[in-house]
Design a protein around this motif. Structure first.
Motif, short mmCIF file in Angstrom:
data_model
loop_
_atom_site.label_atom_id
_atom_site.label_comp_id
_atom_site.label_asym_id
_atom_site.label_seq_id
_atom_site.Cartn_x
_atom_site.Cartn_y
_atom_site.Cartn_z
N LEU A 4 21.15 26.44 75.86
CA LEU A 4 22.22 26.69 74.90
C LEU A 4 22.18 25.67 73.75
O LEU A 4 22.39 26.03 72.59
CB LEU A 4 23.58 26.65 75.60
N LYS A 5 21.84 24.44 74.08
CA LYS A 5 21.69 23.41 73.04
C LYS A 5 20.51 23.73 72.13
O LYS A 5 20.59 23.57 70.92
CB LYS A 5 21.52 22.02 73.67
N LYS A 6 19.40 24.20 72.73
CA LYS A 6 18.23 24.60 71.93
C LYS A 6 18.59 25.77 71.02
O LYS A 6 18.17 25.81 69.85
CB LYS A 6 17.07 25.00 72.84
N LYS A 7 19.34 26.71 71.57
CA LYS A 7 19.78 27.86 70.76
C LYS A 7 20.62 27.39 69.58
O LYS A 7 20.43 27.84 68.45
CB LYS A 7 20.58 28.84 71.63
N TYR A 8 21.55 26.47 69.85
CA TYR A 8 22.39 25.93 68.78
C TYR A 8 21.54 25.25 67.71
O TYR A 8 21.72 25.49 66.51
CB TYR A 8 23.43 24.96 69.34
N ASN A 9 20.59 24.42 68.14
CA ASN A 9 19.72 23.72 67.19
C ASN A 9 18.93 24.72 66.34
O ASN A 9 18.76 24.52 65.15
CB ASN A 9 18.77 22.78 67.92
N GLY A 10 18.44 25.79 66.97
CA GLY A 10 17.70 26.81 66.23
C GLY A 10 18.56 27.52 65.21
O GLY A 10 18.14 27.76 64.07
N LEU A 11 19.79 27.86 65.60
CA LEU A 11 20.71 28.51 64.67
C LEU A 11 21.08 27.57 63.52
O LEU A 11 21.18 28.00 62.37
CB LEU A 11 21.98 28.95 65.40
N LEU A 12 21.26 26.29 63.84
CA LEU A 12 21.58 25.31 62.81
C LEU A 12 20.44 25.18 61.82
O LEU A 12 20.67 25.10 60.61
CB LEU A 12 21.91 23.96 63.45
N LYS A 13 19.21 25.23 62.31
CA LYS A 13 18.04 25.18 61.43
C LYS A 13 18.01 26.42 60.53
O LYS A 13 17.74 26.31 59.33
CB LYS A 13 16.77 25.08 62.26
N ARG A 14 18.27 27.59 61.10
CA ARG A 14 18.30 28.82 60.30
C ARG A 14 19.39 28.73 59.22
O ARG A 14 19.19 29.13 58.08
CB ARG A 14 18.58 30.04 61.18
N TYR A 15 20.54 28.17 59.59
CA TYR A 15 21.64 28.00 58.64
C TYR A 15 21.22 27.10 57.48
O TYR A 15 21.43 27.43 56.32
CB TYR A 15 22.87 27.43 59.34
N ARG A 16 20.62 25.96 57.81
CA ARG A 16 20.19 25.02 56.77
C ARG A 16 19.15 25.65 55.85
O ARG A 16 19.20 25.47 54.63
CB ARG A 16 19.61 23.75 57.39
N ASN A 17 18.19 26.37 56.42
CA ASN A 17 17.17 27.04 55.60
C ASN A 17 17.80 28.10 54.70
O ASN A 17 17.44 28.21 53.52
CB ASN A 17 16.10 27.67 56.49
N ALA A 18 18.73 28.86 55.23
CA ALA A 18 19.41 29.89 54.44
C ALA A 18 20.22 29.25 53.31
O ALA A 18 20.25 29.75 52.19
CB ALA A 18 20.30 30.74 55.32
N GLU A 19 20.86 28.15 53.63
CA GLU A 19 21.66 27.43 52.64
C GLU A 19 20.79 26.98 51.47
O GLU A 19 21.15 27.16 50.30
CB GLU A 19 22.32 26.23 53.33
N LYS A 20 19.62 26.42 51.79
CA LYS A 20 18.69 25.99 50.74
C LYS A 20 18.20 27.19 49.92
O LYS A 20 18.10 27.12 48.70
CB LYS A 20 17.48 25.27 51.35
N TRP A 21 17.91 28.28 50.60
CA TRP A 21 17.42 29.49 49.94
C TRP A 21 18.48 30.02 48.98
O TRP A 21 18.19 30.35 47.83
CB TRP A 21 17.06 30.54 50.99
N ILE A 22 19.73 30.08 49.43
CA ILE A 22 20.82 30.58 48.59
C ILE A 22 21.06 29.67 47.40
O ILE A 22 21.31 30.14 46.29
CB ILE A 22 22.11 30.75 49.42
N ASP A 23 20.96 28.37 47.61
CA ASP A 23 21.22 27.40 46.54
C ASP A 23 20.08 27.28 45.54
O ASP A 23 20.25 26.66 44.49
CB ASP A 23 21.53 26.02 47.13
#
Length: 72
Positions: A4-23
């Protein structure tokens, strides 16, 4: 629990990448709107993960929520 922690870390990474892409100034509004639903889904999945982790007894401070977990 580590899964579950790995899943969270993966989702957080996807969020950060998406944030950079949007910005990125190179993105058009049309591109952003096309993928906005996926971005919102990642945010929702992060919230679900946080609730699951907390209900499993995992302590999550601001550091873990913003930066993820250090896994061995």
């Amino acid at each position: 629990m580590d899964e579950l922690k790995k899943k969270y870390n993966g989702l957080l990474k996807r969020y950060r990448n998406a944030e950079k892409w949007i910005d990125d100034p190179a993105r058009t509004n049309e591109e952003i709107e096309k993928h906005y639903g996926n971005f919102v889904k990642v945010i929702g999945d992060l919230n679900i993960c946080i609730k699951e982790l907390k209900s499993s007894g995992v302590e999550m401070g601001t550091k873990e929520i913003l930066e993820g977990f250090e896994l061995v």
